[in-house]
Design a protein around this motif. Structure first.
Motif, PDB file in Angstrom:
ATOM      1  N   LEU A  73       5.528 -10.867  -1.257  1.00  0.00           N
ATOM      2  CA  LEU A  73       5.472 -10.404   0.051  1.00  0.00           C
ATOM      3  C   LEU A  73       4.841 -11.495   1.012  1.00  0.00           C
ATOM      4  CD1 LEU A  73       5.546  -6.868   1.458  1.00  0.00           C
ATOM      5  CD2 LEU A  73       7.548  -8.023   0.982  1.00  0.00           C
ATOM      6  N   ALA A  74       3.987 -12.227   0.116  1.00  0.00           N
ATOM      7  CA  ALA A  74       3.419 -13.925   0.702  1.00  0.00           C
ATOM      8  C   ALA A  74       4.016 -14.619   0.780  1.00  0.00           C
ATOM      9  CB  ALA A  74       1.821 -13.384   0.375  1.00  0.00           C
ATOM     10  N   ALA A  75       4.756 -14.064  -0.816  1.00  0.00           N
ATOM     11  CA  ALA A  75       5.641 -16.012  -1.184  1.00  0.00           C
ATOM     12  C   ALA A  75       6.937 -16.243  -1.008  1.00  0.00           C
ATOM     13  CB  ALA A  75       5.471 -15.104  -3.355  1.00  0.00           C
ATOM     14  N   MET A  76       7.902 -14.643  -0.269  1.00  0.00           N
ATOM     15  CA  MET A  76       8.779 -14.614   0.278  1.00  0.00           C
ATOM     16  C   MET A  76       8.688 -14.700   1.556  1.00  0.00           C
ATOM     17  SD  MET A  76       9.744 -11.021  -1.521  1.00  0.00           S
ATOM     18  CE  MET A  76      11.152 -10.669  -0.326  1.00  0.00           C
ATOM     19  N   PHE A  77       7.576 -14.524   2.531  1.00  0.00           N
ATOM     20  CA  PHE A  77       7.797 -14.665   3.710  1.00  0.00           C
ATOM     21  C   PHE A  77       6.080 -16.088   4.426  1.00  0.00           C
ATOM     22  CE2 PHE A  77       9.179 -10.762   2.887  1.00  0.00           C
ATOM     23  CZ  PHE A  77      10.855 -10.940   4.395  1.00  0.00           C
ATOM     24  N   ASN A  78       6.063 -16.795   3.756  1.00  0.00           N
ATOM     25  CA  ASN A  78       4.742 -17.872   3.158  1.00  0.00           C
ATOM     26  C   ASN A  78       4.813 -18.999   4.333  1.00  0.00           C
ATOM     27  OD1 ASN A  78       2.787 -18.617   2.651  1.00  0.00           O
ATOM     28  ND2 ASN A  78       4.086 -19.963   1.200  1.00  0.00           N
ATOM     29  N   ASN A  79       4.102 -19.011   5.606  1.00  0.00           N
ATOM     30  CA  ASN A  79       4.653 -18.937   6.948  1.00  0.00           C
ATOM     31  C   ASN A  79       3.472 -18.203   8.271  1.00  0.00           C
ATOM     32  OD1 ASN A  79       4.839 -20.760   9.823  1.00  0.00           O
ATOM     33  ND2 ASN A  79       6.470 -21.448   8.728  1.00  0.00           N
ATOM     34  N   ALA A  80       1.675 -18.999   8.102  1.00  0.00           N
ATOM     35  CA  ALA A  80       1.212 -18.324   9.284  1.00  0.00           C
ATOM     36  C   ALA A  80       2.061 -18.316  10.013  1.00  0.00           C
ATOM     37  CB  ALA A  80       0.154 -18.334   8.522  1.00  0.00           C
ATOM     38  N   GLU A  81       2.708 -19.070  10.568  1.00  0.00           N
ATOM     39  CA  GLU A  81       3.124 -19.173  12.377  1.00  0.00           C
ATOM     40  C   GLU A  81       3.875 -17.842  12.036  1.00  0.00           C
ATOM     41  OE1 GLU A  81       6.208 -22.328  15.321  1.00  0.00           O
ATOM     42  OE2 GLU A  81       5.825 -22.605  13.094  1.00  0.00           O
ATOM     43  N   HIS A  82       4.951 -17.304  11.250  1.00  0.00           N
ATOM     44  CA  HIS A  82       5.386 -16.369  11.712  1.00  0.00           C
ATOM     45  C   HIS A  82       5.436 -15.197  11.060  1.00  0.00           C
ATOM     46  CE1 HIS A  82       8.293 -19.235  13.749  1.00  0.00           C
ATOM     47  NE2 HIS A  82       8.267 -19.772  12.496  1.00  0.00           N
ATOM     48  N   PHE A  83       4.673 -15.266  10.214  1.00  0.00           N
ATOM     49  CA  PHE A  83       4.317 -13.772   9.495  1.00  0.00           C
ATOM     50  C   PHE A  83       2.976 -13.589   9.209  1.00  0.00           C
ATOM     51  CE2 PHE A  83       8.833 -16.125   7.732  1.00  0.00           C
ATOM     52  CZ  PHE A  83       9.157 -14.976   8.123  1.00  0.00           C
ATOM     53  N   ALA A  84       2.857 -12.226   9.299  1.00  0.00           N
ATOM     54  CA  ALA A  84       1.872 -11.748   9.276  1.00  0.00           C
ATOM     55  C   ALA A  84       1.095 -10.782   8.094  1.00  0.00           C
ATOM     56  CB  ALA A  84       0.854 -11.602  10.729  1.00  0.00           C
ATOM     57  N   HIS A  85       0.250 -10.727   7.448  1.00  0.00           N
ATOM     58  CA  HIS A  85       0.383  -9.703   5.981  1.00  0.00           C
ATOM     59  C   HIS A  85      -1.057  -9.100   5.837  1.00  0.00           C
ATOM     60  CE1 HIS A  85       4.013 -11.469   4.085  1.00  0.00           C
ATOM     61  NE2 HIS A  85       3.844 -12.335   4.771  1.00  0.00           N
ATOM     62  N   HIS A  86      -0.417  -7.851   5.631  1.00  0.00           N
ATOM     63  CA  HIS A  86      -2.039  -6.870   5.814  1.00  0.00           C
ATOM     64  C   HIS A  86      -1.627  -6.162   4.238  1.00  0.00           C
ATOM     65  CE1 HIS A  86      -2.028  -6.825  10.083  1.00  0.00           C
ATOM     66  NE2 HIS A  86      -0.520  -6.798  10.495  1.00  0.00           N
ATOM     67  N   ALA A  87      -3.060  -6.230   4.357  1.00  0.00           N
ATOM     68  CA  ALA A  87      -3.282  -5.363   2.988  1.00  0.00           C
ATOM     69  C   ALA A  87      -3.289  -3.513   2.970  1.00  0.00           C
ATOM     70  CB  ALA A  87      -4.876  -5.284   2.320  1.00  0.00           C
ATOM     71  N   ALA A  88      -2.473  -2.971   1.886  1.00  0.00           N
ATOM     72  CA  ALA A  88      -2.497  -1.581   2.105  1.00  0.00           C
ATOM     73  C   ALA A  88      -3.857  -0.621   2.654  1.00  0.00           C
ATOM     74  CB  ALA A  88      -2.167  -1.025   0.683  1.00  0.00           C
ATOM     75  N   LEU A  89      -3.156   0.041   3.503  1.00  0.00           N
ATOM     76  CA  LEU A  89      -4.673   0.868   3.680  1.00  0.00           C
ATOM     77  C   LEU A  89      -5.507   1.766   2.846  1.00  0.00           C
ATOM     78  CD1 LEU A  89      -2.109   3.341   6.055  1.00  0.00           C
ATOM     79  CD2 LEU A  89      -3.300   1.437   6.681  1.00  0.00           C
ATOM     80  N   PRO A  90      -6.762   2.613   2.607  1.00  0.00           N
ATOM     81  CA  PRO A  90      -7.139   2.554   2.018  1.00  0.00           C
ATOM     82  C   PRO A  90      -6.987   3.912   1.325  1.00  0.00           C
ATOM     83  CG  PRO A  90      -8.343   3.080   4.018  1.00  0.00           C
ATOM     84  CD  PRO A  90      -7.563   2.417   4.306  1.00  0.00           C
ATOM     85  N   ALA A  91      -7.133   3.767   0.399  1.00  0.00           N
ATOM     86  CA  ALA A  91      -5.846   4.474  -0.910  1.00  0.00           C
ATOM     87  C   ALA A  91      -6.776   5.935  -1.285  1.00  0.00           C
ATOM     88  CB  ALA A  91      -6.326   3.753  -1.991  1.00  0.00           C
ATOM     89  N   VAL A  92      -6.886   6.487  -0.317  1.00  0.00           N
ATOM     90  CA  VAL A  92      -7.184   7.996  -0.559  1.00  0.00           C
ATOM     91  C   VAL A  92      -6.129   8.798   0.119  1.00  0.00           C
ATOM     92  CG1 VAL A  92      -9.266   7.129   0.295  1.00  0.00           C
ATOM     93  CG2 VAL A  92      -8.397   7.404   1.751  1.00  0.00           C
ATOM     94  N   GLY A  93      -6.181  10.342   0.117  1.00  0.00           N
ATOM     95  CA  GLY A  93      -5.272  10.953   0.466  1.00  0.00           C
ATOM     96  C   GLY A  93      -4.506  11.288   2.035  1.00  0.00           C
ATOM     97  N   GLN A  94      -5.976  10.812   2.415  1.00  0.00           N
ATOM     98  CA  GLN A  94      -5.869  11.164   4.606  1.00  0.00           C
ATOM     99  C   GLN A  94      -5.499   9.854   5.134  1.00  0.00           C
ATOM    100  OE1 GLN A  94      -9.124  11.486   2.693  1.00  0.00           O
ATOM    101  NE2 GLN A  94     -10.118  12.449   3.086  1.00  0.00           N
ATOM    102  N   PHE A  95      -5.227   8.922   3.648  1.00  0.00           N
ATOM    103  CA  PHE A  95      -3.964   7.555   4.644  1.00  0.00           C
ATOM    104  C   PHE A  95      -2.660   7.472   3.655  1.00  0.00           C
ATOM    105  CE2 PHE A  95      -8.474   7.693   6.762  1.00  0.00           C
ATOM    106  CZ  PHE A  95      -7.391   6.754   7.607  1.00  0.00           C
ATOM    107  N   GLY A  96      -2.123   7.930   3.196  1.00  0.00           N
ATOM    108  CA  GLY A  96      -1.476   8.464   2.579  1.00  0.00           C
ATOM    109  C   GLY A  96      -0.285   7.635   3.228  1.00  0.00           C
ATOM    110  N   ASP A  97       0.126   6.488   2.183  1.00  0.00           N
ATOM    111  CA  ASP A  97       1.467   5.850   3.239  1.00  0.00           C
ATOM    112  C   ASP A  97       2.472   5.219   2.566  1.00  0.00           C
ATOM    113  OD1 ASP A  97       2.970   3.625   5.394  1.00  0.00           O
ATOM    114  OD2 ASP A  97       1.293   2.867   4.687  1.00  0.00           O
TER     115      ASP A  97
END
Length: 443
Positions: A144-168
């Motif tokens: 995704l960062a390579a596809m949308f590689n422009n910080a002026e227009h795109f913001a990337h967030h890491a996945a949520l904590p890898a536990v069941g309470q935050f299943g996404d």
């Protein structure tokens, strides 16, 4: 813009997804990776020819030898695969899954019109409920960062904590309603359970993969306002009938939601809140509700009626893209014929053959990630991933060169399969101009 997942070279029927009826019922059948990739490419090309913006999201390296090493298998790549096949074949199958093809699960996207900082936000889904999918998000984030590689227009967030309470589970449980794609919209998050609030019911047979807390966290990360968000709980009873994601029972586009009567808990309140919040943003929400008397939940799961793409044509009319299985189900097909002649918002249905994906539990909507982009943002997208006639021809040639036309479980232990996959992906990074998104290095 629709970004479809390119089916990977290890596409196989491992039956890995408990709660996904199609995945489990076709377990251990022989697959055809070449046909699967070509079916997906044909859909991308058809939508492009209809005038829709279309992009490609690359597959991941499989088998994932690094994941097997983290589970205690040692030696050369070939030795790791051989040991896993002998001692824990289910783990090798999980680490060989081509499930990243279903890009509706890759991430959640919020367009710039909705976010506090005026950028398009992406949060990779942790897919924590299933091991074979939980290993995807590091590569997904890099792609995704390579596809949308422009910080002026795109913001990337890491996945949520890898536990069941935050299943996404990403965009499979997220829909956006708006008057126009560039207007501020209402983002609709559907969850199966709450991790911390016991007042919410939960399914009894199959797991609820998306939590309320994960949806709320993504909304916070993306800077969404309370006025632009609606949370709804999926009906636990339909989860227990095989509706593992909301996109198996509902689909939305623009001002329209096409959904089953039994999709949500507290349906009337949910629809009223959507109507009120969209009206405050200049839109007029429309519910196209399918009665259970005409289409049962079982029919919906078998045909993937709602795992369809709902698209707005240039003239404002709406088109529904459905899999061939809808035409093969008498009740579903009869309903669709009535729908398109009833004066509803959905005026046309087109059928696509996606059998290879469908047998593993993924239909037209599973294969695509929707990203609403303004013109300047569209111009900032990596041009290498934008579908064109030339790219379509190149990718078909690439598939013919690198993919097998049959794959069974015992083939997953073949070290040559890993070499074929890495060679294919090394060439693909150059075709799609992705750079160094894969961790392996060809010798």
């Amino acid at each position: 813009m629709n970004f479809d997942g390119l089916v990977g070279p290890t596409h196989n029927y491992g039956g890995l997804s408990y709660g996904n009826v199609a995945s489990q019922s076709n377990s251990q059948q022989g697959s055809n990776p070449k046909e699967a990739a070509k079916q997906g490419l044909a859909k991308m090309k058809a939508l492009m020819d209809m005038g829709f913006q279309q992009g490609v999201l690359a597959p991941q390296e499989r088998p994932d030898v690094a994941a097997l090493r983290s589970l205690g298998f040692a030696g050369t790549d070939a030795q790791v695969m051989a040991k896993a096949a002998k001692e824990a074949m289910p783990l090798l199958a999980a680490c060989s899954s081509a499930s990243s093809m279903w890009t509706a699960n890759s991430c959640t996207v919020s367009p710039s019109a909705d976010t506090a900082d005026g950028r398009v936000h992406f949060t990779a889904a942790n897919l924590n409920c299933k091991f074979h999918r939980s290993i995807e998000h590091p590569t997904t984030s890099r792609v995704l960062a390579a596809m949308f590689n422009n910080a002026e227009h795109f913001a990337h967030h890491a996945a949520l904590p890898a536990v069941g309470q935050f299943g996404d589970e990403g965009a499979a449980n997220h829909t956006r309603f708006c008057k126009g794609y560039g207007d501020a919209g209402v983002e609709f998050f559907v969850f199966g359970r709450s991790a911390f609030d016991s007042r919410y019911p939960a399914p009894q047979r199959y797991p609820a993969r998306q939590t309320l807390e994960a949806s709320q966290a993504v909304a916070r990360l993306h800077g969404l306002s309370e006025a632009g968000v609606v949370y709804a709980q999926q009906n636990p009873a339909v989860i227990d009938q095989g509706v593992f994601h909301n996109d198996v029972i509902a689909v939305g586009n623009g001002e329209v939601m096409f959904h089953h009567q039994d999709a949500f808990l507290h349906t009337e309140q949910v629809l009223a809140e959507l109507q009120e919040k969209l009206a405050a943003r200049g839109g007029q929400f429309q519910s196209v509700c399918v009665p259970r008397e005409q289409v049962t939940v079982e029919d919906a799961v078998k045909s993937y009626l709602f795992n369809s793409q709902l698209l707005t044509r240039a003239d404002g009319s709406m088109l529904l893209i459905v899999p061939e299985e809808c035409r093969n189900n008498g009740r579903v097909w009869s309903y669709l014929q009535q729908l398109t002649t009833s004066g509803s918002a959905i005026g046309e249905v087109q059928v696509f053959d996606l059998k290879q994906s469908m047998q593993n539990g993924g239909g037209p909507a599973c294969l695509r990630l929707r990203v609403a982009l303004k013109q300047a943002e569209l111009a900032a997208v990596n041009p290498g991933v934008v579908m064109s006639n030339a790219l379509y021809a190149t990718l078909n040639t690439w598939v013919d060169k690198h993919y097998r036309d049959r794959l069974v479980e015992t083939d997953l232990a073949d070290p040559q399969l890993l070499i074929e996959c890495r060679t294919a992906l090394d060439e693909l990074t150059q075709i799609l101009k992705l750079g160094a998104v894969y961790p392996f290095q060809l010798n």
